[in-house]
Design an enzyme around this catalytic site. Sequence first.
Site, PDB file in Angstrom:
ATOM      1  N   GLY A 160     -65.114  -7.003  46.833  1.00 27.25           N
ATOM      2  CA  GLY A 160     -66.376  -7.748  46.913  1.00 27.25           C
ATOM      3  C   GLY A 160     -67.495  -6.960  47.571  1.00 27.25           C
ATOM      4  CD  GLU A 183     -61.374  -6.415  43.615  1.00 26.17           C
ATOM      5  OE1 GLU A 183     -61.165  -5.273  43.135  1.00 26.17           O
ATOM      6  OE2 GLU A 183     -62.494  -6.801  43.993  1.00 26.17           O
TER       7      GLU A 183
HETATM    8  N1  CAA Z   1     -60.242  -9.342  54.325  1.00 29.30           N
HETATM    9  C1  CAA Z   1     -59.877  -9.723  55.572  1.00 29.30           C
HETATM   10  N2  CAA Z   1     -59.688  -8.864  56.581  1.00 29.30           N
HETATM   11  C2  CAA Z   1     -59.869  -7.554  56.333  1.00 29.30           C
HETATM   12  C3  CAA Z   1     -60.257  -7.089  55.069  1.00 29.30           C
HETATM   13  C4  CAA Z   1     -60.446  -8.038  54.036  1.00 29.30           C
HETATM   14  N3  CAA Z   1     -60.867  -7.697  52.803  1.00 29.30           N
HETATM   15  N4  CAA Z   1     -60.334  -5.740  55.116  1.00 29.30           N
HETATM   16  C5  CAA Z   1     -60.032  -5.379  56.376  1.00 29.30           C
HETATM   17  N5  CAA Z   1     -59.744  -6.476  57.111  1.00 29.30           N
HETATM   18  C6  CAA Z   1     -59.363  -6.533  58.519  1.00 29.30           C
HETATM   19  C7  CAA Z   1     -57.914  -6.120  58.718  1.00 29.30           C
HETATM   20  O1  CAA Z   1     -57.033  -7.185  58.458  1.00 29.30           O
HETATM   21  C8  CAA Z   1     -57.939  -5.715  60.164  1.00 29.30           C
HETATM   22  O2  CAA Z   1     -57.905  -6.878  60.963  1.00 29.30           O
HETATM   23  P1  CAA Z   1     -56.910  -6.944  62.234  1.00 29.30           P
HETATM   24  O3  CAA Z   1     -57.388  -5.845  63.141  1.00 29.30           O
HETATM   25  O4  CAA Z   1     -57.143  -8.313  62.778  1.00 29.30           O
HETATM   26  O5  CAA Z   1     -55.526  -6.690  61.720  1.00 29.30           O
HETATM   27  C9  CAA Z   1     -59.324  -5.098  60.344  1.00 29.30           C
HETATM   28  O6  CAA Z   1     -60.105  -5.583  59.264  1.00 29.30           O
HETATM   29  C10 CAA Z   1     -59.320  -3.591  60.258  1.00 29.30           C
HETATM   30  O7  CAA Z   1     -58.673  -3.224  59.050  1.00 29.30           O
HETATM   31  P2  CAA Z   1     -57.480  -2.130  59.002  1.00 29.30           P
HETATM   32  O8  CAA Z   1     -56.699  -2.155  60.256  1.00 29.30           O
HETATM   33  O9  CAA Z   1     -56.738  -2.337  57.731  1.00 29.30           O
HETATM   34  O10 CAA Z   1     -58.351  -0.786  58.966  1.00 29.30           O
HETATM   35  P3  CAA Z   1     -57.974   0.587  58.247  1.00 29.30           P
HETATM   36  O11 CAA Z   1     -59.033   1.569  58.678  1.00 29.30           O
HETATM   37  O12 CAA Z   1     -56.569   0.953  58.476  1.00 29.30           O
HETATM   38  O13 CAA Z   1     -58.138   0.317  56.666  1.00 29.30           O
HETATM   39  C11 CAA Z   1     -59.249  -0.538  54.713  1.00 29.30           C
HETATM   40  C12 CAA Z   1     -59.398  -0.005  56.159  1.00 29.30           C
HETATM   41  C13 CAA Z   1     -58.784   0.591  53.804  1.00 29.30           C
HETATM   42  C14 CAA Z   1     -60.623  -1.015  54.284  1.00 29.30           C
HETATM   43  C15 CAA Z   1     -58.205  -1.683  54.714  1.00 29.30           C
HETATM   44  O14 CAA Z   1     -58.553  -2.625  55.713  1.00 29.30           O
HETATM   45  C16 CAA Z   1     -58.149  -2.416  53.405  1.00 29.30           C
HETATM   46  O15 CAA Z   1     -57.536  -1.936  52.480  1.00 29.30           O
HETATM   47  N6  CAA Z   1     -58.792  -3.613  53.320  1.00 29.30           N
HETATM   48  C17 CAA Z   1     -58.707  -4.461  52.170  1.00 29.30           C
HETATM   49  C18 CAA Z   1     -59.604  -3.932  51.051  1.00 29.30           C
HETATM   50  C19 CAA Z   1     -59.472  -4.822  49.830  1.00 29.30           C
HETATM   51  O16 CAA Z   1     -58.403  -4.964  49.263  1.00 29.30           O
HETATM   52  N7  CAA Z   1     -60.603  -5.428  49.404  1.00 29.30           N
HETATM   53  C20 CAA Z   1     -60.618  -6.311  48.261  1.00 29.30           C
HETATM   54  C21 CAA Z   1     -60.489  -7.741  48.703  1.00 29.30           C
HETATM   55  S1  CAA Z   1     -60.326  -8.861  47.334  1.00 29.30           S
HETATM   56  C22 CAA Z   1     -61.886  -9.058  46.748  1.00 29.30           C
HETATM   57  O17 CAA Z   1     -62.837  -8.523  47.265  1.00 29.30           O
HETATM   58  C23 CAA Z   1     -61.993  -9.963  45.553  1.00 29.30           C
HETATM   59  C24 CAA Z   1     -63.348  -9.964  44.893  1.00 29.30           C
HETATM   60  O18 CAA Z   1     -63.540  -9.404  43.868  1.00 29.30           O
HETATM   61  C25 CAA Z   1     -64.462 -10.709  45.492  1.00 29.30           C
END
Ligand code: CAA
Length: 309
Positions: A160, A183
């Site tokens: 997103g 995703e």
């Molecule tokens: N939703 C909720 N929380 C999230 C988040 C998300 N999309 N991305 C990161 N966070 C949170 C983590 O859970 C973490 O929280 P806690 O400290 O409470 O555990 C905090 O942010 C820091 O994240 P990381 O510890 O994972 O940080 P990192 O540096 O190791 O990794 C990252 C960073 C690569 C961005 C990893 O967080 C990640 O892969 N995030 C998810 C990305 C993702 O899949 N996005 C797509 C979401 S679905 C979507 O967006 C649908 C759509 O089309 C609208």
Amino acid sequence: MSFLAKTFSQVIARAGTTTALLSKPRYPTSLTYRLASGQSSQQSDNKEQKKYEYLLVDIKGKNSNVALVQLNRPKALNALCDGLMRELSTVLETIDKDDKIGCIVLTGSTRAFAAGADIREMQNNTLAQVVGAGFLDQWSAVAKIKKPIIAAVNGFALGGGCELSMMCDIIYAGEEAEFGQPEIILGTIPGAGGTQRLPRYVGKSKAMEMVLTGNRIKAKEAHQIGLVSAVYPANQLIDEAVKTAEKIASHSRIVVQLAKEAVNTAFETTLAEGNRFEKRIFHTTFGLDDRKEGMTAFVEKRKPNFTGQ
Ligand code: CAA
């Protein structure tokens, strides 16, 4: 100008925020309070000022005509929860009605523009719930804003977050920015325009590769494939975006709005229809004082004085 449109500039102007201070908003962010309460500014000035929960908003530029909106949910890497997206649409819609603002810059933190929709928030949703609630429908409000929006992307723009940047009109990236539609890794697909806007930006093959693998690309590649129009060192990104925004804001507000609408039409229609639409908009500018002023100023070798009429 509507009451709300007036209050946005007035609230910020009263606090004198012509210079940046992203980490600490220097004005009372009482807009949310007023929007929610529907009170007059006099009434709400007497109450405790309430800050936005998920945003910082500032006014920038020599002529105070650029709004800088920063996503501010750092612990979750600006994951786009429902509350954040509601606040963002309300603020953007209010800025859109403010005659003093000519362009908007949307940014996040150095670490993340936005890491996507909030996965924790949607983790347990059912099909019936998401269909019934029209989950993410309200996100499209961003793409309906009439004023130009420049996305200034540092850090992660994933899912997103990448989709939000693509709803904007221009994307600038910091050197460490990373874009992706991951995703598929979560067992779903992009749901805020990623499968539709990404191929329009980068072509089918690259969009397929990104959507089907979930792989991220770095700023340099995003620039090479046309997803972003410029890459800057991270600490210069916002200043560069504001510079561009000031230039846009120096032009006729109404003509800028028409130009944005014409370019966006290119993504919605056939070439013949788009050209017909463009011609009508071009002709329409001849009914504007600003068109006359712009051409007269050129002939008289002076700067135009646009009034937005
Ligand atoms: N939703 C909720 N929380 C999230 C988040 C998300 N999309 N991305 C990161 N966070 C949170 C983590 O859970 C973490 O929280 P806690 O400290 O409470 O555990 C905090 O942010 C820091 O994240 P990381 O510890 O994972 O940080 P990192 O540096 O190791 O990794 C990252 C960073 C690569 C961005 C990893 O967080 C990640 O892969 N995030 C998810 C990305 C993702 O899949 N996005 C797509 C979401 S679905 C979507 O967006 C649908 C759509 O089309 C609208």
